[in-house]
Design a protein around this motif. Structure first.
Motif, mmCIF file in Angstrom:
data_model
loop_
_atom_site.group_PDB
_atom_site.id
_atom_site.type_symbol
_atom_site.label_atom_id
_atom_site.label_comp_id
_atom_site.label_asym_id
_atom_site.label_seq_id
_atom_site.Cartn_x
_atom_site.Cartn_y
_atom_site.Cartn_z
ATOM 1 N N THR A 30 -3.263 4.312 -1.674
ATOM 2 C CA THR A 30 -3.376 3.580 -2.930
ATOM 3 C C THR A 30 -2.997 2.128 -2.685
ATOM 4 O OG1 THR A 30 -2.769 5.552 -4.190
ATOM 5 C CG2 THR A 30 -2.613 3.444 -5.337
ATOM 6 N N ILE A 31 -3.918 1.218 -3.010
ATOM 7 C CA ILE A 31 -3.649 -0.217 -2.965
ATOM 8 C C ILE A 31 -3.971 -0.747 -4.357
ATOM 9 C CG2 ILE A 31 -4.072 -2.416 -1.807
ATOM 10 C CD1 ILE A 31 -5.345 -0.793 0.488
ATOM 11 N N GLU A 32 -2.956 -0.886 -5.193
ATOM 12 C CA GLU A 32 -3.167 -1.263 -6.589
ATOM 13 C C GLU A 32 -3.796 -2.640 -6.724
ATOM 14 O OE1 GLU A 32 0.158 -0.612 -9.119
ATOM 15 O OE2 GLU A 32 0.433 1.443 -8.430
ATOM 16 N N ASP A 33 -3.364 -3.607 -5.905
ATOM 17 C CA ASP A 33 -3.894 -4.974 -6.002
ATOM 18 C C ASP A 33 -5.399 -5.034 -5.770
ATOM 19 O OD1 ASP A 33 -1.301 -5.732 -6.387
ATOM 20 O OD2 ASP A 33 -1.069 -6.759 -4.474
ATOM 21 N N LEU A 34 -5.922 -4.152 -4.929
ATOM 22 C CA LEU A 34 -7.348 -4.145 -4.603
ATOM 23 C C LEU A 34 -8.101 -3.030 -5.322
ATOM 24 C CD1 LEU A 34 -7.110 -4.812 -0.751
ATOM 25 C CD2 LEU A 34 -7.488 -6.468 -2.595
ATOM 26 N N CYS A 52 0.857 -1.173 0.000
ATOM 27 C CA CYS A 52 0.000 0.000 0.000
ATOM 28 C C CYS A 52 0.899 1.231 0.000
ATOM 29 C CB CYS A 52 -0.863 -0.042 1.261
ATOM 30 S SG CYS A 52 -1.846 1.417 1.571
ATOM 31 N N ASP A 53 0.550 2.243 -0.768
ATOM 32 C CA ASP A 53 1.302 3.498 -0.789
ATOM 33 C C ASP A 53 0.511 4.576 -0.068
ATOM 34 O OD1 ASP A 53 3.571 2.698 -2.251
ATOM 35 O OD2 ASP A 53 2.501 2.930 -4.138
ATOM 36 N N LEU A 54 1.172 5.250 0.872
ATOM 37 C CA LEU A 54 0.588 6.392 1.561
ATOM 38 C C LEU A 54 1.269 7.640 1.028
ATOM 39 C CD1 LEU A 54 0.607 5.093 5.242
ATOM 40 C CD2 LEU A 54 -1.157 4.800 3.502
ATOM 41 N N LEU A 55 0.482 8.647 0.650
ATOM 42 C CA LEU A 55 1.030 9.865 0.075
ATOM 43 C C LEU A 55 0.492 11.092 0.782
ATOM 44 C CD1 LEU A 55 0.007 8.160 -2.975
ATOM 45 C CD2 LEU A 55 2.175 9.306 -3.225
ATOM 46 N N LYS A 56 1.416 11.996 1.144
ATOM 47 C CA LYS A 56 1.037 13.303 1.682
ATOM 48 C C LYS A 56 2.102 14.292 1.260
ATOM 49 C CE LYS A 56 -0.384 16.138 5.291
ATOM 50 N NZ LYS A 56 -0.657 16.482 6.588
ATOM 51 N N ASP A 57 1.685 15.312 0.548
ATOM 52 C CA ASP A 57 2.609 16.301 -0.008
ATOM 53 C C ASP A 57 3.679 15.579 -0.827
ATOM 54 O OD1 ASP A 57 1.117 18.287 1.280
ATOM 55 O OD2 ASP A 57 2.328 18.114 3.102
ATOM 56 N N ASP A 58 4.942 15.715 -0.465
ATOM 57 C CA ASP A 58 6.024 15.077 -1.218
ATOM 58 C C ASP A 58 6.462 13.750 -0.607
ATOM 59 O OD1 ASP A 58 6.063 17.194 -2.966
ATOM 60 O OD2 ASP A 58 7.654 18.269 -1.905
ATOM 61 N N ILE A 59 5.763 13.303 0.412
ATOM 62 C CA ILE A 59 6.137 12.068 1.099
ATOM 63 C C ILE A 59 5.347 10.905 0.525
ATOM 64 C CG2 ILE A 59 6.211 10.857 3.300
ATOM 65 C CD1 ILE A 59 6.328 13.599 4.655
ATOM 66 N N ARG A 60 6.066 9.880 0.051
ATOM 67 C CA ARG A 60 5.445 8.629 -0.397
ATOM 68 C C ARG A 60 6.038 7.522 0.454
ATOM 69 N NH1 ARG A 60 7.389 4.610 -3.205
ATOM 70 N NH2 ARG A 60 5.959 3.136 -4.113
ATOM 71 N N LEU A 61 5.176 6.767 1.135
ATOM 72 C CA LEU A 61 5.643 5.726 2.028
ATOM 73 C C LEU A 61 4.981 4.397 1.675
ATOM 74 C CD1 LEU A 61 7.287 5.068 4.623
ATOM 75 C CD2 LEU A 61 5.193 5.527 5.890
ATOM 76 N N PRO A 62 5.776 3.407 1.212
ATOM 77 C CA PRO A 62 5.197 2.077 0.983
ATOM 78 C C PRO A 62 5.063 1.337 2.319
ATOM 79 C CG PRO A 62 7.489 2.117 0.267
ATOM 80 C CD PRO A 62 7.153 3.498 0.762
#
Length: 119
Positions: A90-94, A50-60
């Protein structure tokens, strides 16, 4: 002795403590004795990227469970998000791409866990 049924794995355990805040001995789910489960509905236990995004931070991160109203996540290290922040999930698989609010966070033994509610 008090009988405790885990809300996640539904295994039964016993304790002498009243209102004990302790993890399930089978799956590690932290259930609070005096507090009802916050997220209603059926949870699908799934371990997806799962990808978490806030501003410029992307955290898998990895999901722990997913429901219609939110999800539980875990990651090694600290989460750069605070309680009540709103982030993109974002959860691409689901095939899930939604905004979510951080409801709670915990950090135990180098692993961070969080509960997110979809907006």
């Amino acid at each position: 002795m008090h009988k405790i049924t885990c809300l996640r794995c539904e295994n039964i355990s016993f304790t002498a403590a009243r209102d004990a805040n302790m993890p399930c001995p089978y799956c590690g789910f932290m259930q609070k004795g005096a507090e009802p489960d916050r997220r209603g509905g059926n949870r699908q236990i799934t371990h997806r990227v799962c990808d978490l995004l806030k501003d410029d931070i992307r955290l898998p991160v990895k999901t722990v469970d997913v429901s219609d109203t939110g999800l539980g996540i875990k990651v090694l290290g600290h989460l750069p998000f605070n309680q009540d922040e709103t982030i993109n999930v974002t959860i691409e698989d689901l095939d899930i791409e939604k905004r979510a609010q951080v409801i709670w966070t915990r950090h135990i033994y180098g692993i961070s866990r969080a509960g997110l509610r979809f907006c």
